[in-house]
Design an enzyme around this catalytic site. Structure first.
Site, PDB file in Angstrom:
ATOM      1  N   ARG A 196     126.323  82.444  62.907  1.00 17.09           N
ATOM      2  CA  ARG A 196     127.430  83.481  63.175  1.00 17.09           C
ATOM      3  C   ARG A 196     126.528  84.583  64.040  1.00 17.09           C
ATOM      4  O   ARG A 196     126.804  85.650  63.895  1.00 17.09           O
ATOM      5  CB  ARG A 196     127.947  83.952  62.069  1.00 17.09           C
ATOM      6  CG  ARG A 196     129.104  83.064  61.683  1.00 17.09           C
ATOM      7  CD  ARG A 196     130.233  83.060  62.342  1.00 17.09           C
ATOM      8  NE  ARG A 196     131.320  82.320  61.806  1.00 17.09           N
ATOM      9  CZ  ARG A 196     132.503  82.893  61.043  1.00 17.09           C
ATOM     10  NH1 ARG A 196     132.395  84.060  60.758  1.00 17.09           N
ATOM     11  NH2 ARG A 196     133.307  82.022  60.675  1.00 17.09           N
ATOM     12  N   ARG A 212     130.851  90.145  64.835  1.00 12.50           N
ATOM     13  CA  ARG A 212     131.400  91.359  64.622  1.00 12.50           C
ATOM     14  C   ARG A 212     130.238  92.658  64.124  1.00 12.50           C
ATOM     15  O   ARG A 212     130.386  93.844  64.250  1.00 12.50           O
ATOM     16  CB  ARG A 212     132.316  91.710  63.523  1.00 12.50           C
ATOM     17  CG  ARG A 212     133.763  91.196  64.447  1.00 12.50           C
ATOM     18  CD  ARG A 212     134.755  90.715  62.956  1.00 12.50           C
ATOM     19  NE  ARG A 212     134.061  89.820  62.366  1.00 12.50           N
ATOM     20  CZ  ARG A 212     134.912  88.947  61.139  1.00 12.50           C
ATOM     21  NH1 ARG A 212     136.116  89.504  61.165  1.00 12.50           N
ATOM     22  NH2 ARG A 212     134.408  88.427  60.481  1.00 12.50           N
ATOM     23  N   ARG A 270     135.209  92.287  72.126  1.00 10.90           N
ATOM     24  CA  ARG A 270     136.468  91.963  71.299  1.00 10.90           C
ATOM     25  C   ARG A 270     137.413  93.062  71.333  1.00 10.90           C
ATOM     26  O   ARG A 270     138.780  92.638  71.186  1.00 10.90           O
ATOM     27  CB  ARG A 270     135.810  91.735  70.137  1.00 10.90           C
ATOM     28  CG  ARG A 270     135.687  90.249  69.638  1.00 10.90           C
ATOM     29  CD  ARG A 270     137.064  89.591  69.671  1.00 10.90           C
ATOM     30  NE  ARG A 270     137.431  89.539  68.253  1.00 10.90           N
ATOM     31  CZ  ARG A 270     138.712  90.034  68.004  1.00 10.90           C
ATOM     32  NH1 ARG A 270     139.538  90.628  69.087  1.00 10.90           N
ATOM     33  NH2 ARG A 270     139.329  90.041  66.586  1.00 10.90           N
ATOM     34  N   ASP A 297     134.716  78.266  67.984  1.00 11.36           N
ATOM     35  CA  ASP A 297     134.931  78.318  66.716  1.00 11.36           C
ATOM     36  C   ASP A 297     135.243  76.884  66.332  1.00 11.36           C
ATOM     37  O   ASP A 297     135.800  76.032  67.175  1.00 11.36           O
ATOM     38  CB  ASP A 297     136.256  78.906  66.097  1.00 11.36           C
ATOM     39  CG  ASP A 297     136.169  79.268  64.732  1.00 11.36           C
ATOM     40  OD1 ASP A 297     135.458  80.357  64.190  1.00 11.36           O
ATOM     41  OD2 ASP A 297     137.021  78.428  63.984  1.00 11.36           O
ATOM     42  N   TYR A 348     141.515  73.020  56.358  1.00 14.49           N
ATOM     43  CA  TYR A 348     142.106  73.865  57.313  1.00 14.49           C
ATOM     44  C   TYR A 348     143.682  73.486  58.015  1.00 14.49           C
ATOM     45  O   TYR A 348     144.554  74.015  57.773  1.00 14.49           O
ATOM     46  CB  TYR A 348     141.163  74.316  58.464  1.00 14.49           C
ATOM     47  CG  TYR A 348     140.345  75.484  58.189  1.00 14.49           C
ATOM     48  CD1 TYR A 348     140.732  76.669  57.743  1.00 14.49           C
ATOM     49  CD2 TYR A 348     138.964  74.856  58.247  1.00 14.49           C
ATOM     50  CE1 TYR A 348     139.748  77.798  57.247  1.00 14.49           C
ATOM     51  CE2 TYR A 348     138.086  75.896  57.698  1.00 14.49           C
ATOM     52  CZ  TYR A 348     138.227  77.144  57.484  1.00 14.49           C
ATOM     53  OH  TYR A 348     137.158  78.153  57.095  1.00 14.49           O
TER      54      TYR A 348
HETATM   55  O1  CP3 Z   1     127.395  81.047  64.980  1.00 13.80           O
HETATM   56  C1  CP3 Z   1     127.987  81.718  66.222  1.00 13.80           C
HETATM   57  O2  CP3 Z   1     127.443  82.735  66.492  1.00 13.80           O
HETATM   58  C2  CP3 Z   1     128.907  80.728  67.071  1.00 13.80           C
HETATM   59  C3  CP3 Z   1     130.344  81.056  66.787  1.00 13.80           C
HETATM   60  C4  CP3 Z   1     131.029  80.454  65.603  1.00 13.80           C
HETATM   61  C5  CP3 Z   1     132.034  81.208  65.075  1.00 13.80           C
HETATM   62  N1  CP3 Z   1     132.675  80.396  64.097  1.00 13.80           N
HETATM   63  C6  CP3 Z   1     132.705  82.309  65.581  1.00 13.80           C
HETATM   64  C7  CP3 Z   1     133.624  83.212  64.871  1.00 13.80           C
HETATM   65  C8  CP3 Z   1     130.881  79.308  64.681  1.00 13.80           C
HETATM   66  C9  CP3 Z   1     129.548  78.348  64.631  1.00 13.80           C
HETATM   67  C10 CP3 Z   1     131.756  79.226  64.008  1.00 13.80           C
HETATM   68  C11 CP3 Z   1     131.951  78.195  62.692  1.00 13.80           C
HETATM   69  C12 CP3 Z   1     133.010  78.372  61.666  1.00 13.80           C
HETATM   70  N2  CP3 Z   1     134.333  78.997  61.894  1.00 13.80           N
HETATM   71  C13 CP3 Z   1     132.896  77.880  60.452  1.00 13.80           C
HETATM   72  C14 CP3 Z   1     131.735  77.250  59.896  1.00 13.80           C
HETATM   73  C15 CP3 Z   1     130.555  78.012  59.436  1.00 13.80           C
HETATM   74  C16 CP3 Z   1     131.093  78.729  58.195  1.00 13.80           C
HETATM   75  O3  CP3 Z   1     131.273  80.116  58.289  1.00 13.80           O
HETATM   76  O4  CP3 Z   1     131.139  78.041  56.981  1.00 13.80           O
HETATM   77  C17 CP3 Z   1     133.981  78.157  59.696  1.00 13.80           C
HETATM   78  C18 CP3 Z   1     134.597  77.819  58.368  1.00 13.80           C
HETATM   79  C19 CP3 Z   1     135.108  78.794  60.673  1.00 13.80           C
HETATM   80  C20 CP3 Z   1     136.425  79.238  60.629  1.00 13.80           C
HETATM   81  C21 CP3 Z   1     136.604  80.627  60.734  1.00 13.80           C
HETATM   82  N3  CP3 Z   1     136.726  81.389  62.093  1.00 13.80           N
HETATM   83  C22 CP3 Z   1     137.057  81.781  59.935  1.00 13.80           C
HETATM   84  C23 CP3 Z   1     137.425  81.291  58.332  1.00 13.80           C
HETATM   85  C24 CP3 Z   1     137.149  83.012  60.504  1.00 13.80           C
HETATM   86  C25 CP3 Z   1     137.625  84.025  59.800  1.00 13.80           C
HETATM   87  C26 CP3 Z   1     136.773  84.781  58.972  1.00 13.80           C
HETATM   88  C27 CP3 Z   1     135.620  85.710  59.875  1.00 13.80           C
HETATM   89  O5  CP3 Z   1     134.281  85.651  59.564  1.00 13.80           O
HETATM   90  O6  CP3 Z   1     136.404  86.572  60.639  1.00 13.80           O
HETATM   91  C28 CP3 Z   1     136.684  82.801  61.857  1.00 13.80           C
HETATM   92  C29 CP3 Z   1     136.710  83.526  62.954  1.00 13.80           C
HETATM   93  C30 CP3 Z   1     135.340  83.918  63.608  1.00 13.80           C
HETATM   94  N4  CP3 Z   1     134.442  82.815  63.874  1.00 13.80           N
HETATM   95  C31 CP3 Z   1     134.759  84.955  64.075  1.00 13.80           C
HETATM   96  C32 CP3 Z   1     133.572  84.781  64.831  1.00 13.80           C
HETATM   97  C33 CP3 Z   1     132.673  85.515  65.411  1.00 13.80           C
HETATM   98  C34 CP3 Z   1     135.497  86.433  63.934  1.00 13.80           C
HETATM   99  C35 CP3 Z   1     136.406  86.488  65.018  1.00 13.80           C
HETATM  100  C36 CP3 Z   1     136.517  88.014  65.339  1.00 13.80           C
HETATM  101  O7  CP3 Z   1     135.974  88.489  66.197  1.00 13.80           O
HETATM  102  O8  CP3 Z   1     137.408  88.742  64.724  1.00 13.80           O
END
Ligand code: CP3
Length: 344
Positions: A23, A27, A36, A72, A147
């Site tokens: 990640r 943010r 964003r 994502d 999910y």
């Molecule tokens: O790693 C990176 O920089 C690449 C981008 C990436 C995102 N999500 C961006 C994201 C990757 C590889 C993911 C994978 C992801 N997404 C996983 C597997 C990794 C892990 O954390 O276990 C999972 C379970 C998700 C599902 C997901 N996406 C959730 C639960 C959420 C909400 C929680 C949160 O952190 O906001 C997201 C949203 C998300 N995915 C954001 C980002 C940058 C935040 C969105 C925003 O900008 O508001």
């Protein structure tokens, strides 16, 4: 190109230990927030120019050795027929959770070229400008299925496990469908130019080792076999979060690199992998809330712990937290480079 990360994935020796952060685009970075503020998250994922821009941000700012495609894991589920929304409060939500046989039958397989062209276009754009390897990724079938069945994030995975225990055949048919989607999606990313792929299995830690072997592992193995049979070979990283109690089972996935969270001593994980697999991890994301001294000490401890692995990719044990000070992430990258360059 700086190919240190790729060489490490292949188990070859490197001058220093490569590092990236799960990640790493997100943010905690003001540069990300600026973009964003103008578009919602899903639009960001679907606009190749913007996805490219945020993918590049941490590479320049943190000096990491790899980039991960900005997207994502839930993105390829939308064209299967899942109604996806990212909400500010609850995170991802699916408005049509999959609970019955009719729900499973209403879903369809995807053709990545036609259904998620923006992901592949972002990869092509990134490959034009990146100076470090690009990591493509997918969720693993079990994690994606949770999910779909729960309709979002979950604590106990009650709907998922109910389906597993009450209607195992229905659950397996959903897993089979999702595995096909993951395979197509990863092969399309590989054909578009990613240098490595990571399979995120964020929620398999909710399963007993026995259930992991029955309900999740075979699908990961099948995907990895399909990737190995493709015309272009790339290293495969499998990250099963919260799975250190079942390393014996996890290692059967057939990956090149195993991701580790922070709940296991890295030296012990290296031994459980017979010292013949590359490992990735395993700093507690909260360690980035420490001081310069504690960050250096943690980096040193983990680097030393990994010394009997064929190679090591330094990373966090899970995604970086939104509250993380950017300077501390920079310090961590610097510490890993500096300490490993001297020691190796
Ligand atoms: O790693 C990176 O920089 C690449 C981008 C990436 C995102 N999500 C961006 C994201 C990757 C590889 C993911 C994978 C992801 N997404 C996983 C597997 C990794 C892990 O954390 O276990 C999972 C379970 C998700 C599902 C997901 N996406 C959730 C639960 C959420 C909400 C929680 C949160 O952190 O906001 C997201 C949203 C998300 N995915 C954001 C980002 C940058 C935040 C969105 C925003 O900008 O508001």
């Amino acid at each position: 190109m700086n190919d240190i990360f790729l060489r490490a994935c292949q188990g070859r020796k490197t001058d220093y230990t490569p590092v990236w952060l799960m990640r790493q685009a997100g943010r905690y970075m003001p540069e990300y927030q600026k973009i964003r503020a103008k578009v919602d998250f899903l639009t960001l994922c679907k606009t190749p120019e913007l996805a490219t821009e945020v993918t590049l941000q941490p590479v320049d700012i943190l000096n990491v050795d790899a980039a991960i495609l900005f997207s994502d894991i839930l993105v390829p589920l939308e064209p299967m027929g899942m109604q996806l929304e990212f909400t500010e409060q609850k995170g991802p939500v699916f408005h049509n959770p999959v609970r019955t046989s009719a729900d499973v039958h209403a879903l369809r397989a995807i053709d990545s070229q036609a259904d998620v062209p923006y992901v592949l276009q972002a990869i092509r754009l990134l490959k034009q400008s990146l100076k470090v390897p690009l990591i493509g990724f997918s969720g693993a079938p079990f994690t994606l299925a949770t999910y779909m069945i729960e309709g979002g994030s979950s604590k106990n995975f009650l709907h998922t496990k109910r389906m597993m225990y009450q209607s195992p055949e229905l659950f397996q048919s959903l897993m089979k469908l999702v595995s096909g989607v993951v395979t197509d999606y990863l092969l399309a990313q590989i054909r578009s130019g990613v240098d490595t792929v990571q399979i995120f299995d964020s929620w398999v830690g909710a399963l007993s080792p026995h259930d992991f072997e029955r309900f999740a592992l075979p699908y990961v193995q099948e995907i990895i076999r399909a990737l190995r049979a493709s015309e272009r070979q790339v290293p495969i990283i499998y990250f099963a979060f919260n799975s250190s109690g079942m390393m014996e089972q996890v290692r059967k996935a057939g990956a090149d690199v195993y991701g580790l969270d922070w709940r296991i001593e890295i030296a012990k994980a290296v031994d459980l992998l017979d010292r013949n697999h590359v490992v990735q991890g395993n700093l507690d994301p909260c360690a980035l809330f420490g001081t310069r001294e504690t960050i250096y000490a943690e980096a040193r401890r983990i680097l030393e712990g990994a010394r009997y692995a064929p190679n090591h990719i330094f990373n966090l044990g899970h995604g970086i937290l939104p509250e993380t000070p950017v300077d501390n992430a920079k310090t961590m990258v610097e510490a890993v480079h500096e300490i490993s360059l001297k020691a190796l």
